[in-house]
Design an enzyme around this catalytic site. Structure first.
Site, mmCIF file in Angstrom:
data_model
loop_
_atom_site.group_PDB
_atom_site.id
_atom_site.type_symbol
_atom_site.label_atom_id
_atom_site.label_comp_id
_atom_site.label_asym_id
_atom_site.label_seq_id
_atom_site.Cartn_x
_atom_site.Cartn_y
_atom_site.Cartn_z
ATOM 1 N N LYS A 99 78.593 100.715 52.811
ATOM 2 C CA LYS A 99 78.657 101.076 51.402
ATOM 3 C C LYS A 99 79.860 101.994 51.189
ATOM 4 O O LYS A 99 80.069 102.941 51.941
ATOM 5 C CB LYS A 99 77.361 101.785 50.999
ATOM 6 C CG LYS A 99 77.202 102.027 49.512
ATOM 7 C CD LYS A 99 75.794 102.492 49.219
ATOM 8 C CE LYS A 99 75.571 102.710 47.738
ATOM 9 N NZ LYS A 99 74.170 103.065 47.429
ATOM 10 N N GLU B 163 57.871 101.565 43.744
ATOM 11 C CA GLU B 163 57.189 102.424 42.779
ATOM 12 C C GLU B 163 55.674 102.239 42.796
ATOM 13 O O GLU B 163 54.926 103.201 42.581
ATOM 14 C CB GLU B 163 57.729 102.164 41.367
ATOM 15 C CG GLU B 163 59.160 102.607 41.147
ATOM 16 C CD GLU B 163 60.187 101.588 41.623
ATOM 17 O OE1 GLU B 163 61.395 101.891 41.551
ATOM 18 O OE2 GLU B 163 59.789 100.485 42.072
ATOM 19 N N ARG C 125 56.873 99.512 36.448
ATOM 20 C CA ARG C 125 56.498 98.606 37.532
ATOM 21 C C ARG C 125 55.173 99.019 38.172
ATOM 22 O O ARG C 125 54.581 98.244 38.911
ATOM 23 C CB ARG C 125 57.594 98.599 38.596
ATOM 24 C CG ARG C 125 58.981 98.372 38.039
ATOM 25 C CD ARG C 125 60.033 98.328 39.113
ATOM 26 N NE ARG C 125 60.040 97.037 39.777
ATOM 27 C CZ ARG C 125 60.958 96.661 40.665
ATOM 28 N NH1 ARG C 125 61.925 97.498 41.001
ATOM 29 N NH2 ARG C 125 60.908 95.486 41.229
#
Length: 648
Positions: A291, A377, A405
């Protein structure tokens, strides 16, 4: 300025790319140079607008290889999460749009059907693409269409439970489908979990490190990225497949495994993708990437590799250009730490967003009391329920949009058991540049139906501290504290408090009760001043706790001629709706007008622009309030909508 003229500053090859076909014609050496030019373009453009830098620098070669092997848009390329799609946008002819990335009239920061036929799913909530891909592959098989489906799953998305539900079904169906695992070890911050640990063992293998350290030193050929890298990449084009072979983990599911492959070697990735394409069944291609690759400020940013600077930043250092300000998140982080110092039972939970939500500050002092569950979540909510059952008070910090969610878990796993769990919702309301999927406008409506759940909406730093403390003091049910993004406005003291309701302004006349929810407190004060100029008196109140509706708020409503609510959540089922119902139940027949966000998909732009579009400015609200109250003067005996509803 033409695309060719604009991109000339970033490299001659990039200026020739108008679509995937142009990438397909390039030689290996040209692709390596193009990759460096794309990085230069990304850094320059995103440094002016803000956006997702780190994730996209890490998928340059991966995206190039995908567009060389597959034929988009006939073949479907899905990115999970969608913030990894900037390079895809560049390759598919949208370079000019990057001047207004995430700004009104410019490119979305996520895939967008309105922008291009190359974008199919507008996903910014992680861990969904494999389920889309499963359905697409089944549809094409049933229709007899020879079309490839490719899902890039990375930047932490594989920690989400939906991925594993989808993998189980993908294996069972056995359709041709390519899953590219973009393994960079991170979501916002280093990825958490057992799977992440397993993949980390691959990255820690000496064979990997030798290859990737070599690749890391091979920076690109443009001014912002360094020396030519294609020679070094060719030197390691064999990749790292033979370093270790973890295929058993995936092949036990019935899915063929290819890799691991060096995700920064176009040739190696392309070979792996061609093999996967021709296999005729589900295949996982495991690509190891970095990344922020190729941009030193991102590579050296330990917190999140410059995951997503929200505004313009300095190209040389990666530092934000805007002057530092006290943000809502900072106030929450400071107060949570103060509470944790006093209460050893308070613990923190987040879903791969420790830094963005402020939980990281608690983790730095009390690492044993903070749990980052990854992009999960649902698990976060039910794990919090378990912590509460064990005698602790969990504070779950997530973005408001992402708690949607976990509705079932909040409802049945937390609230039904009357457990003391506090959910802190950052980025509530209209957030702006990230667009409709990130707007936290649903929480007060969606979670307002949960029995026993209390929702607080602070208006400033002082009330955020106060209401957070009140929330963690609740021991017989869940609480929510929600606040917007950005800088906190100056504190707005109350004149007095009626029960739990703060009175911010009042006059001798009781024409209008203006219920200003949360951060709209200052707007309410401005509206009152404007309406007063027309000779009407306005009482401005901040309910503080908006669910359940305070009885004192209903009593105040009964003393006025008109009630107006203004909130930064959807109107349907929102605070205004709840107040109207409470007034009907109490037989209070004062007319009520509720102002809020229409339940729709609102485009990206600045928060101020979107609120102006929705008529949620002081000028607009004052004009409406003046018109409504003057209308009551003109027709004092007419039956109001609230009266009619009350009589039904």
């Amino acid at each position: 300025m033409s695309v060719e003229e604009d991109t000339a500053n970033h490299g001659r090859l990039l200026g020739t790319v108008r679509g995937p076909q142009d990438v397909k014609r390039m030689s290996g050496e040209e692709l390596d140079v193009l990759a460096a030019e794309i990085r230069d373009f990304l850094i320059t453009k995103v440094s002016r607008t803000g956006g997702h830098v780190g994730p996209n620098l890490g998928v340059v070669e991966l995206t190039l290889a995908m567009h060389r092997v597959f034929d988009s848009p006939r073949d479907r390329l899905l990115f999970d999460t969608g913030h990894q799609a900037y390079v895809h946008k560049i390759i598919t002819g949208r370079q000019a749009g990057f001047d207004k990335l995430r700004q009104r009239g410019g490119l979305s920061g996520y895939p967008s059907q309105a922008e291009s036929e190359h974008d199919l799913i507008e996903n910014s909530h992680a861990s969904t693409a494999l389920s889309y891909a499963d359905g697409l592959a089944k549809a094409y098989a049933l229709r007899g269409e020879a079309r490839s489906v490719v899902a890039v799953v990375g930047d932490g998305a594989l920690t989400g439970g939906m991925c594993w539900e989808a993998l189980n079904n993908i294996a069972t169906a056995g359709n041709s489908l390519v899953i590219v695992v973009n393994d960079n070890g991170r979501s916002y911050s280093p990825t958490i979990g057992g799977l992440a640990d397993h993949l980390s063992s691959l990255r820690l293998n000496p064979g990997y490190e030798k290859v990737l350290d070599t690749v890391k030193d091979a920076l690109g050929s443009t001014p912002l990225v360094g020396k030519p890298m294609y020679e070094v990449l060719h030197a390691v084009k064999k990749g790292i497949k033979d370093a270790v072979a973890p295929q058993a983990m995936f092949e036990d599911l019935g899915i063929k495994y290819v890799g691991p492959v060096d995700g920064h070697d176009v040739t190696a990735v392309e070979a792996a993708l061609r093999a996967a394409k021709n296999f005729g069944g589900p295949v996982i291609v495991h690509a190891v990437t970095r990344k922020g690759y190729g941009y030193r400020p991102a590579e050296e940013d330990e917190a999140d590799c410059l995951h997503g600077p929200g505004s313009a930043f300095d190209v040389e250092t990666g530092a934000l250009l805007a002057a530092p300000s006290v943000k809502w998140t900072h106030v929450f982080a400071d107060e949570l730490l103060a509470i944790a110092d006093e209460r050893p039972d308070v613990v923190g939970i987040t879903a791969a967003m420790a830094e963005p939500t402020g939980i990281a500050k608690l983790a730095r002092k009390y690492p044993e009391r903070v749990y980052d569950v990854g992009i999960a979540e649902q698990h976060a909510a039910t794990s919090a329920a378990g912590l509460a059952l064990g005698g602790l008070h969990p504070v779950v910090a997530v973005y408001a949009t992402f708690l949607n969610r976990a509705f079932d878990q909040v409802l049945l796993d937390v609230a039904m058991h009357k457990l003391p769990v506090t959910f802190v919702l950052d980025r509530a309301g209209i957030t702006g540049p990230d667009g409709p999927s990130h707007y936290g406008i649903w929480d007060m409506s969606v979670f307002g139906v949960v029995p026993g759940l209390r929702i607080a909406a602070p208006r400033d730093a002082a009330t955020l501290r106060e209401e957070l403390r009140e929330a963690v003091a609740v021991d017989n049910g869940p609480t929510v504290v929600r606040f917007p993004t950005g800088a906190v406005a100056a504190d707005l003291p109350a004149l007095r408090r009626v029960g739990t309701v703060d009175v911010l302004a009042e006059s001798a006349r009781t024409d209008v009760l203006l219920v200003a929810v949360g951060s709209f407190g200052q707007l309410g004060m401005e509206v009152a001043a404007r309406v007063a100029e027309q000779g009407y008196g306005v009482t401005v109140v901040d309910p503080r706790w908006v669910r359940p509706v305070p009885a004192e708020l209903v009593d105040l409503a009964a003393r006025h001629r008109l009630v107006v609510s203004v909130e930064d959540g959807v109107r349907v089922g929102g605070v205004g709706d709840a107040l109207a119902q409470a007034m009907r139940d109490a037989d209070v027949r004062v007319p009520l007008k509720d102002l809020g966000v229409p339940a729709d998909w609102h485009p990206h732009g600045t928060r101020a622009q979107i609120l102006a579009d929705l008529g949620l400015t002081a000028q607009d609200v004052a004009r409406n309030v003046t018109g409504w109250i003057s209308g009551l003067d003109a027709t004092p005996d007419r039956l109001t909508a609230s009266d009619a509803a009350a009589q039904n």
